[in-house]
Each structure stands twice: as C-alpha cells, then as structure tokens.
Design a protein around this motif. Sequence first.
Motif, mmCIF file in Angstrom:
data_model
loop_
_atom_site.group_PDB
_atom_site.id
_atom_site.type_symbol
_atom_site.label_atom_id
_atom_site.label_comp_id
_atom_site.label_asym_id
_atom_site.label_seq_id
_atom_site.Cartn_x
_atom_site.Cartn_y
_atom_site.Cartn_z
ATOM 1 N N SER A 305 0.729 -1.209 -0.024
ATOM 2 C CA SER A 305 -0.142 0.030 -0.044
ATOM 3 C C SER A 305 0.681 1.082 -0.009
ATOM 4 O O SER A 305 0.659 2.162 -0.739
ATOM 5 N N ALA A 308 2.485 1.640 -3.559
ATOM 6 C CA ALA A 308 1.652 2.343 -4.266
ATOM 7 C C ALA A 308 1.385 3.885 -4.277
ATOM 8 O O ALA A 308 1.435 4.619 -5.329
ATOM 9 N N ARG A 309 1.315 4.399 -2.978
ATOM 10 C CA ARG A 309 1.248 5.646 -2.839
ATOM 11 C C ARG A 309 2.351 6.396 -3.099
ATOM 12 O O ARG A 309 2.513 7.524 -3.784
ATOM 13 N N GLN A 311 4.552 5.473 -5.656
ATOM 14 C CA GLN A 311 4.814 5.341 -6.842
ATOM 15 C C GLN A 311 3.939 6.334 -7.667
ATOM 16 O O GLN A 311 4.108 6.900 -8.555
ATOM 17 N N GLU A 312 2.810 6.662 -7.000
ATOM 18 C CA GLU A 312 1.776 7.515 -7.612
ATOM 19 C C GLU A 312 2.211 8.876 -7.662
ATOM 20 O O GLU A 312 2.008 9.769 -8.536
ATOM 21 N N GLY A 313 2.959 9.137 -6.485
ATOM 22 C CA GLY A 313 3.544 10.668 -6.294
ATOM 23 C C GLY A 313 4.746 10.658 -7.116
ATOM 24 O O GLY A 313 4.943 11.860 -7.595
ATOM 25 N N HIS A 315 4.999 9.583 -10.041
ATOM 26 C CA HIS A 315 4.487 9.512 -11.471
ATOM 27 C C HIS A 315 4.482 10.912 -12.101
ATOM 28 O O HIS A 315 4.711 11.089 -13.209
ATOM 29 N N SER A 316 4.057 11.922 -11.195
ATOM 30 C CA SER A 316 4.037 13.398 -11.653
ATOM 31 C C SER A 316 5.562 13.950 -11.907
ATOM 32 O O SER A 316 5.572 14.965 -12.291
ATOM 33 N N ASP A 318 7.875 12.472 -13.580
ATOM 34 C CA ASP A 318 8.502 11.445 -14.680
ATOM 35 C C ASP A 318 9.493 12.188 -15.362
ATOM 36 O O ASP A 318 10.450 11.635 -15.856
#
Length: 402
Positions: A305, A308-309, A311-313, A315-316, A318
């Motif tokens: 969990s 995932a948090r 990697q989501e952060g 992603h912006s 990149d």
Amino acid sequence: MSIDLRALRSHFPSLDSGLAFFDGPAGTQTPRPVADAVSATLTCPLSNRGTGNLSQRNAERAVADFRAAYADLLNMPARGIVHGRSATQLTYDFSRHLAKDWNPGDEIILSRLDHDANVRPWIQAAERAGVTVRWIEIDTATAEADLDSYESALSSRTRLVAVTAASNVLGTIPPVRRISDLAHEAGALVYVDGVHYAAHGLVDVPALGADLFVCSPYKFLGPHCGVLTAAPELLDVLRPDKLLPAPDTVPERFEFGTLPYEVLAGATAAVDFLATIAPGSLRSETTRRERLAHALNSVHDHEKSLLARLQEGLHSMDDTITLHSKASNRTPTLLLSFKDRDAREACAHLATRDVITMAGSFYAHEVFTALDLVDPALRIGLAPYNTPEEVDRLLDGLAWLA
C-alpha cells in the motif's frame, strides 16, 4: 488484517527522534525487545556452552533458541541453521567449502542482479579452481532476470547456480523456483542470497528450491549477523577446514570460535517480535510459523500500500526523476536517478527534512554495470514501521528537488 502502526512504532525508541527511515535495505531500526534480549543475555550468568551449571545452560539455550527460531522463519530443520558474522562471511566460507569438489572444466552460473557478496566470493573461488563463470543477464527493458541467458549458460558441467531472491537495489524478484528446478535437472546446487528478500515476506526455503539460503537478521529488525540454512544431509557431506578439537557435528562444524550468545538472543527476539506484528497473530493455539505467516502477510500488504502511494507521487515527476525499479514482481524498494542533480545532493536535502535515504551503488556492481547506471543513485526502501505520512514527507522533498 492491517497493522496497528501506532502500537508497532511504540516499540522503536529511534522513531521518537522524528526521523523517517527509508533506508531499510541497508538495515532496519531495532525494536526494544531485541535490545532487551541482547542486554539480558550479556548480564545474566553466562559461560561457554555446556550443561554443568546455570551459566553454561544459559549459553546452550541461546544457541538452541536461535536455531529453533530460524528453523521456523525459514521452514527448515533446526539442525540446518548456521550462524555467521554476516551473509558475506558465510558466502565466502561456503564458496571455499563447495569449491573443494570443483575441477577444471566445471562451470558455475552467477546473476547480474546480485549484490557483490553473492558474486565475488564465487568468482574468486572459481579462479582458484580453474572453473568457468557464466551469467544470468538482466533484461534491460524490464530490469528482470533474462531466463534465456540462464538456459543458454546451463549445462551438465554446471556445479553451482548462485542467485538472489530479490535485488537489493532494484527490488526485482527473479523466478527462483524455476531457476532452481532447471539447475537441479542439470545436477547443480543452488545458493540463494535472501538478504533483501527475507525482509519483505515469509520465506519458505524448500518452496524456493534452494539448496543453501542465506539472510541477515539486521535487515528485519534484528542485530547484525548472518544466517545460513541448508538440509542437514547436505551439510553432513561438506568438510570445512576447522580446528582439530572443534566440534565436527552439524551445524557446529561451520561456526568457528565461541558464538556471540547475546547476538543469537537478539536474533531470536527479532523473529519473535515479527510474529507479533499483526493483530490476531498472538493466538496461543497457533505455531510460531503460523503466526509469522499471518504477520508477514500483513507486513507485505502494508508495504504494498505504501509503495503504491509512493509510486503514484513519483509519477508526476517523470520528466525529472528516472525510476529504474520496474520489474513486475519486486520488493518495496526503488532506485532513482535525477535529470539535473547528483543523488548525494538529493539525499542531503531529504535529510534536512528528517527523511533518511541513501545514495550510492550499494555493492550492486553487476547491476550498475549491466544497466549503465550512474553511481550514485538514490535508493528508497520501505519497512514495516513506515507510515503514509512519512511517504508524503518523502514525496514533498522529492518534489522540491524536481
């Protein structure tokens, strides 16, 4: 069931500092019960092992409890548990033990995914024995093990396959069972470096197909030492160089000198602590192995969990941060590099925000060479005591850098 983070974190005095530790792959923080076990063993009546008096029996119990704990953790017989100063030391020792039976014309297979502790000892042993070294390469597009290269390298001349259960920098988890099955079909032994892997889930050495498996308790809340396990029947046929009066029984014949009883007690306490992490893991009618399975499954879900948090952060970001950890099956460990910044600068900046990470190549020489990575890179590793708020603090620091 989810982890009670407040209750878990209350056992770690170092977390009272306010620091957020994302350097778990280099070694986790230590809970108080582990330190207490070390202290209690050092200060109780203690002598060399024996049965003649209380202090001898205390030493004997520390050894027996250690073997029983790691038998439960790794799903192996207690007689197959060997203590060592570190995983590196154990691998060097066993490279020499195994190489006694190697001959010119024999071959071994190593993995580019590995920490150098599971590479250099075997290369050096092979050089002394006149043995050829072949490789499991890395698929540069996926950061996964290239099984085609492995199958091409494997032959009837292969004596040993040494492979990691999880990369300490990329987090990549290769298909160890498939690698083991193919090796056994060729008549080779399989030596698995589980140092990074054992920190993130329940280990089942027989299910992995490993003949020898090594891990380090300080990666999963314990003190600094190494643990190697193998079937007692295999250990019985290995003959290490040893002192003449030293025990020749298994596993004692592989443990040189007086054992550090306090370290063994701390390592045992780490296993017992792991078994209590998740709610519902304290049922008296269950075995320690069952409690460990429940707790470590909860740890896995918690870390998944958080990953995932994280990697989501990322992603912006990149366009300014490159993520090198991209295997489909991996641990919650990320390796990053920056478009316009040195990773040491990033590490230093995060430290000003009380976020602890590490910059370097982390002894993963083959990984950095195979993927043409720049040293240093930034490594972020999650541990059971990390929180969503700490992940957000890390992301805020990385966003400032980006």
